[in-house]
Design an enzyme around this catalytic site. Structure first.
Site, PDB file in Angstrom:
ATOM      1  N   TYR A 122      80.265 -55.636  -9.229  1.00 44.61           N
ATOM      2  CA  TYR A 122      79.474 -55.027  -8.162  1.00 44.61           C
ATOM      3  C   TYR A 122      78.791 -53.705  -8.496  1.00 44.61           C
ATOM      4  O   TYR A 122      77.980 -53.217  -7.701  1.00 44.61           O
ATOM      5  CB  TYR A 122      80.338 -54.879  -6.908  1.00 44.61           C
ATOM      6  CG  TYR A 122      80.649 -56.239  -6.299  1.00 44.61           C
ATOM      7  CD1 TYR A 122      79.696 -56.903  -5.547  1.00 44.61           C
ATOM      8  CD2 TYR A 122      81.864 -56.873  -6.524  1.00 44.61           C
ATOM      9  CE1 TYR A 122      79.950 -58.156  -5.007  1.00 44.61           C
ATOM     10  CE2 TYR A 122      82.133 -58.125  -5.988  1.00 44.61           C
ATOM     11  CZ  TYR A 122      81.166 -58.758  -5.230  1.00 44.61           C
ATOM     12  OH  TYR A 122      81.413 -60.011  -4.713  1.00 44.61           O
ATOM     13  N   PHE A 403      90.076 -56.718   2.321  1.00 42.76           N
ATOM     14  CA  PHE A 403      89.302 -57.635   3.159  1.00 42.76           C
ATOM     15  C   PHE A 403      88.324 -58.389   2.298  1.00 42.76           C
ATOM     16  O   PHE A 403      87.572 -59.200   2.723  1.00 42.76           O
ATOM     17  CB  PHE A 403      88.590 -56.889   4.307  1.00 42.76           C
ATOM     18  CG  PHE A 403      87.653 -55.790   3.877  1.00 42.76           C
ATOM     19  CD1 PHE A 403      86.365 -56.085   3.473  1.00 42.76           C
ATOM     20  CD2 PHE A 403      88.070 -54.457   3.872  1.00 42.76           C
ATOM     21  CE1 PHE A 403      85.491 -55.066   3.069  1.00 42.76           C
ATOM     22  CE2 PHE A 403      87.211 -53.436   3.474  1.00 42.76           C
ATOM     23  CZ  PHE A 403      85.917 -53.742   3.072  1.00 42.76           C
TER      24      PHE A 403
HETATM   25  C1  LIG Z   1      81.256 -63.825  -8.844  1.00 38.73           C
HETATM   26  C2  LIG Z   1      80.307 -64.949  -8.446  1.00 38.73           C
HETATM   27  C3  LIG Z   1      80.114 -64.894  -6.930  1.00 38.73           C
HETATM   28  C4  LIG Z   1      78.972 -64.695  -9.145  1.00 38.73           C
HETATM   29  O1  LIG Z   1      77.993 -65.567  -8.613  1.00 38.73           O
HETATM   30  P1  LIG Z   1      76.689 -65.978  -9.460  1.00 38.73           P
HETATM   31  O2  LIG Z   1      75.759 -66.637  -8.497  1.00 38.73           O
HETATM   32  O3  LIG Z   1      77.110 -66.703 -10.678  1.00 38.73           O
HETATM   33  O4  LIG Z   1      76.090 -64.560  -9.851  1.00 38.73           O
HETATM   34  P2  LIG Z   1      74.568 -64.280 -10.237  1.00 38.73           P
HETATM   35  O5  LIG Z   1      74.027 -65.430 -11.024  1.00 38.73           O
HETATM   36  O6  LIG Z   1      73.781 -63.881  -9.033  1.00 38.73           O
HETATM   37  O7  LIG Z   1      74.749 -63.056 -11.197  1.00 38.73           O
HETATM   38  C5  LIG Z   1      74.095 -61.838 -11.013  1.00 38.73           C
HETATM   39  C6  LIG Z   1      74.454 -60.932 -12.164  1.00 38.73           C
HETATM   40  O8  LIG Z   1      75.852 -60.629 -12.090  1.00 38.73           O
HETATM   41  C7  LIG Z   1      76.498 -61.014 -13.324  1.00 38.73           C
HETATM   42  N1  LIG Z   1      77.809 -61.539 -12.974  1.00 38.73           N
HETATM   43  C8  LIG Z   1      78.075 -62.547 -12.119  1.00 38.73           C
HETATM   44  N2  LIG Z   1      79.394 -62.749 -12.050  1.00 38.73           N
HETATM   45  C9  LIG Z   1      79.958 -61.863 -12.872  1.00 38.73           C
HETATM   46  C10 LIG Z   1      81.303 -61.597 -13.231  1.00 38.73           C
HETATM   47  N3  LIG Z   1      82.315 -62.304 -12.708  1.00 38.73           N
HETATM   48  N4  LIG Z   1      81.536 -60.596 -14.131  1.00 38.73           N
HETATM   49  C11 LIG Z   1      80.501 -59.906 -14.638  1.00 38.73           C
HETATM   50  N5  LIG Z   1      79.212 -60.113 -14.329  1.00 38.73           N
HETATM   51  C12 LIG Z   1      78.952 -61.096 -13.455  1.00 38.73           C
HETATM   52  C13 LIG Z   1      75.607 -62.062 -13.907  1.00 38.73           C
HETATM   53  O9  LIG Z   1      75.793 -62.174 -15.294  1.00 38.73           O
HETATM   54  C14 LIG Z   1      74.238 -61.548 -13.541  1.00 38.73           C
HETATM   55  O10 LIG Z   1      73.896 -60.477 -14.422  1.00 38.73           O
HETATM   56  P3  LIG Z   1      72.396 -60.272 -14.924  1.00 38.73           P
HETATM   57  O11 LIG Z   1      71.605 -59.980 -13.686  1.00 38.73           O
HETATM   58  O12 LIG Z   1      72.516 -59.111 -15.834  1.00 38.73           O
HETATM   59  O13 LIG Z   1      72.008 -61.570 -15.558  1.00 38.73           O
HETATM   60  C15 LIG Z   1      80.847 -66.335  -8.859  1.00 38.73           C
HETATM   61  O14 LIG Z   1      81.073 -66.346 -10.239  1.00 38.73           O
HETATM   62  C16 LIG Z   1      82.118 -66.758  -8.153  1.00 38.73           C
HETATM   63  O15 LIG Z   1      82.076 -67.437  -7.120  1.00 38.73           O
HETATM   64  N6  LIG Z   1      83.301 -66.373  -8.692  1.00 38.73           N
HETATM   65  C17 LIG Z   1      84.586 -66.783  -8.110  1.00 38.73           C
HETATM   66  C18 LIG Z   1      84.862 -66.116  -6.764  1.00 38.73           C
HETATM   67  C19 LIG Z   1      84.711 -64.619  -6.858  1.00 38.73           C
HETATM   68  O16 LIG Z   1      85.217 -63.976  -7.755  1.00 38.73           O
HETATM   69  N7  LIG Z   1      83.995 -64.038  -5.847  1.00 38.73           N
HETATM   70  C20 LIG Z   1      83.799 -62.619  -5.733  1.00 38.73           C
HETATM   71  C21 LIG Z   1      84.701 -62.138  -4.658  1.00 38.73           C
HETATM   72  S1  LIG Z   1      84.652 -60.392  -4.471  1.00 38.73           S
END
Ligand SMILES: CC(C)(COP(=O)(O)OP(=O)(O)OC[C@H]1O[C@@H](n2cnc3c(N)ncnc32)[C@H](O)[C@@H]1OP(=O)(O)O)[C@@H](O)C(=O)NCCC(=O)NCCS
Length: 403
Positions: A122, A403
Site C-alpha cells: 500500500y 479491520f
Molecule cells: C494484493 C492483491 C489485491 C493485488 O491485486 P492485483 O490486482 O494483482 O494488483 P494490481 O495488479 O493492481 O497491482 C498494482 C501494483 O501493486 C503491485 N502489487 C500487487 N500486489 C502486491 C503484493 N502482494 N506485494 C507487492 N506488490 C504488489 C503490483 O506489482 C503493481 O505494481 P506496479 O504498478 O509497479 O506494476 C491480490 O494479490 C490479492 O487478492 N491478494 C490476496 C488477498 C490480499 O492480500 N488482499 C489484500 C488485503 S489488505
C-alpha cells in the site's frame, strides 16, 4: 473492467471472493448473508467484473478516527480487498483503490485507513504506517504483575453489551488511532462468536473492572488448554483490553496473568507505549514484537491537518509530493494544543515529503526525526525538529482492532 457496488443478490459471491482470497470458505450458517447485508454498507463496495464474473472485492467501513489532542475526523476504512488468482497483476487493485479514494472524497473523509495483509502493497498508494503495534507474549508466572485495586468480574455477553460500549466511547479520544463503533459493529464484531472464529480455543470470555460499582475497564479473551507431561501449559489470548486509567488496565492484566493452568498470555495490537512492562517485576518476561498495525493515507491535507491538535504552537510550511495527484501541493499549517488551520500557500516549504510520510506522522507517532534520517523528509534540522515537535502525540497512536 467495470468496478461497481454490488447488489444484495451478489452478497454470497462477494463473501466467497473474500474468503477464497484469504484461504478460507464462507461460513454456511443460515443467516450469514442476511447478517452481512445488515453489517456491511453495500453502497461502499467497489467490485470488479470481467463480463458477468466477479473477479475481486473491496469495500469501506465508515469510521471516525481519533486524533491527537482529543479530536476525531471521518475516515474511510478500506477492507476486504481481494483479486481472484486468475486476474491478479492486471491493475485491478489500482482501480479499486482509486474508487475507494473517490468515494472517500465524495463523503468528506479526509483520510483513509487500512490494515495490510502484506506491508509491500500500500505504500505505492500513499499509505504510511501511522499506528504501529506491539504483539505481546507474556510468561505470566515469571512477569510478576502486581495486584491492582479494581474489582474484576467475569460477566456474560449480555452484561458486556451493556458495559463495554460506554467504556469504549469514554476512552475513544484519549488515544489517537481508535476507530468509532456503532451498535451493529458491537453486535457483529465484538459479541458474535461463531465456533469457526475460535481456532480451537474457548468461546470469548468477558471481564469488566469495577470501582465503587462503576465499570472502569474491560477485557475480552479466549483460553486454550494444553498439558505437557501432566503439567498445565495453557494459553490465554487477550483480544482487547481497555480501561479508563492505568489502575483499571493493570487490574485486568493482573487477573489475566494469574489464571491457574494458563501461564502463557498473548495480546496482539497493543500500543507501543503500554505501561505494563514498567509495572511488572520482570519486564523481560513480556516479549514485544513490533508490527505495522494501521496504515493511514491523507487525502485532503487542509482537512486532515486542520482536524487534529498539536504539541507546540507553531507555523510551518509543508510541501507534499503525491504521485496520484490527490494531496500534491504546498500548505501552511498553523497549529497549537487548542486548534489548527491549514491551507494551500505559494510560500517556500520548510519541509518536503511524500504523502505516505506525512500519513505515517498524521496520528502523532514519534517518527519525524527517524523519517528525516531515512531520507524521507527534506528540510533543515531546525525545521524537521519544529515539525516533529508539533506533530508528536504524548500518547502513542493505536488501533486496537484489525479491520
Ligand atoms: C494484493 C492483491 C489485491 C493485488 O491485486 P492485483 O490486482 O494483482 O494488483 P494490481 O495488479 O493492481 O497491482 C498494482 C501494483 O501493486 C503491485 N502489487 C500487487 N500486489 C502486491 C503484493 N502482494 N506485494 C507487492 N506488490 C504488489 C503490483 O506489482 C503493481 O505494481 P506496479 O504498478 O509497479 O506494476 C491480490 O494479490 C490479492 O487478492 N491478494 C490476496 C488477498 C490480499 O492480500 N488482499 C489484500 C488485503 S489488505
Amino acid at each position: 473492467m467495470e468496478i461497481r457496488p454490488i447488489t444484495a443478490d451478489e452478497v454470497p459471491a462477494f463473501r466467497q471472493t473474500i474468503s477464497r482470497a484469504f484461504g478460507d470458505d464462507p461460513s454456511d450458517d443460515d443467516d450469514a448473508d442476511e447478517r452481512f447485508r445488515a453489517f456491511f454498507d453495500l453502497e461502499r463496495t467497489y467490485v470488479p467484473f470481467d463480463g458477468d464474473e466477479m473477479v475481486g472485492a473491496s469495500g469501506s467501513f465508515t469510521f471516525d478516527v481519533s486524533l491527537p489532542g482529543g479530536t476525531a475526523t471521518p475516515m474511510g476504512g478500506l477492507t476486504v480487498v481481494a483479486v481472484k488468482p486468475t486476474h491478479r497483476r492486471r491493475g485491478i487493485l489500482n482501480s479499486m483503490v482509486q474508487a475507494h479514494f473517490d468515494d472517500c472524497g465524495a463523503r468528506g473523509e479526509v483520510v483513509s485507513g487500512l490494515w495490510a495483509s502484506e506491508s509491500s502493497i500500500y505504500g505505492r498508494y500513499g499509505y504510511g504506517v501511522a499506528a504501529p503495534v506491539h504483539d505481546l507474549t507474556i510468561d505470566a508466572p515469571a512477569a510478576g504483575v502486581p495486584a491492582a485495586p479494581d474489582e474484576v468480574r467475569l460477566i456474560t455477553v449480555d452484561e458486556a453489551g451493556k458495559v463495554f460500549p460506554g467504556i469504549y466511547d469514554s476512552v475513544f479520544t484519549a488515544r489517537p488511532g481508535q476507530t468509532s463503533r456503532n451498535d451493529v459493529w458491537w453486535k457483529e464484531r465484538e459479541f458474535r462468536d461463531p465456533a469457526h472464529w475460535r481456532g480451537g480455543a474457548s468461546e470469548r470470555r468477558y471481564l469488566a473492572a469495577f470501582r465503587d460499582g462503576t465499570a472502569v475497564g474491560y477485557a475480552t479473551y479466549r483460553q486454550k488448554a494444553k498439558w505437557e507431561n501432566s503439567v498445565a501449559n495453557g494459553s490465554v489470548t487477550v483480544i482487547e483490553l481497555l480501561g479508563v486509567d492505568s489502575d483499571a488496565r493493570l487490574s485486568l492484566w493482573s487477573l489475566l496473568c494469574s489464571i491457574d493452568l494458563f501461564p502463557n498470555v498473548t495480546a496482539d495490537n497493543q500500543p507501543p507505549d503500554l505501561e505494563l512492562p514498567w509495572q511488572v517485576a520482570n519486564p523481560r518476561a513480556i516479549q514485544r514484537k513490533e508490527l505495522d498495525g494501521m496504515y493511514v493515507r491523507v487525502l485532503d491535507v487542509p482537512g486532515a491537518l486542520g482536524a487534529r491538535r498539536y504539541g507546540t504552537s507553531d507555523r510551518i510550511t509543508i510541501e507534499v509530493v503525491d504521485t496520484m495527484g490527490i494531496a500534491d501541493g504546498t500548505y501552511a499549517l498553523e497549529g497549537s494544543p487548542d486548534g489548527a488551520s491549514c491551507s494551500p500557500t505559494t510560500e517556500t516549504a520548510d519541509v518536503t515529503m511524500d504523502v505516505a510520510t506525512l500519513s505515517a506522522l498524521y496520528l502523532g507517532a514519534d517518527l519525524a526525526d527517524t523519517l528525516a534520517r531515512a531520507g524521507r523528509i527534506d528540510g533543515s534540522g531546525e525545521a524537521v525538529a519544529r515539525f516533529g515537535a508539533m506533530l508528536r502525540s504524548p500518547i502513542a497512536p493505536n488501533c486496537p482492532e484489525v479491520f
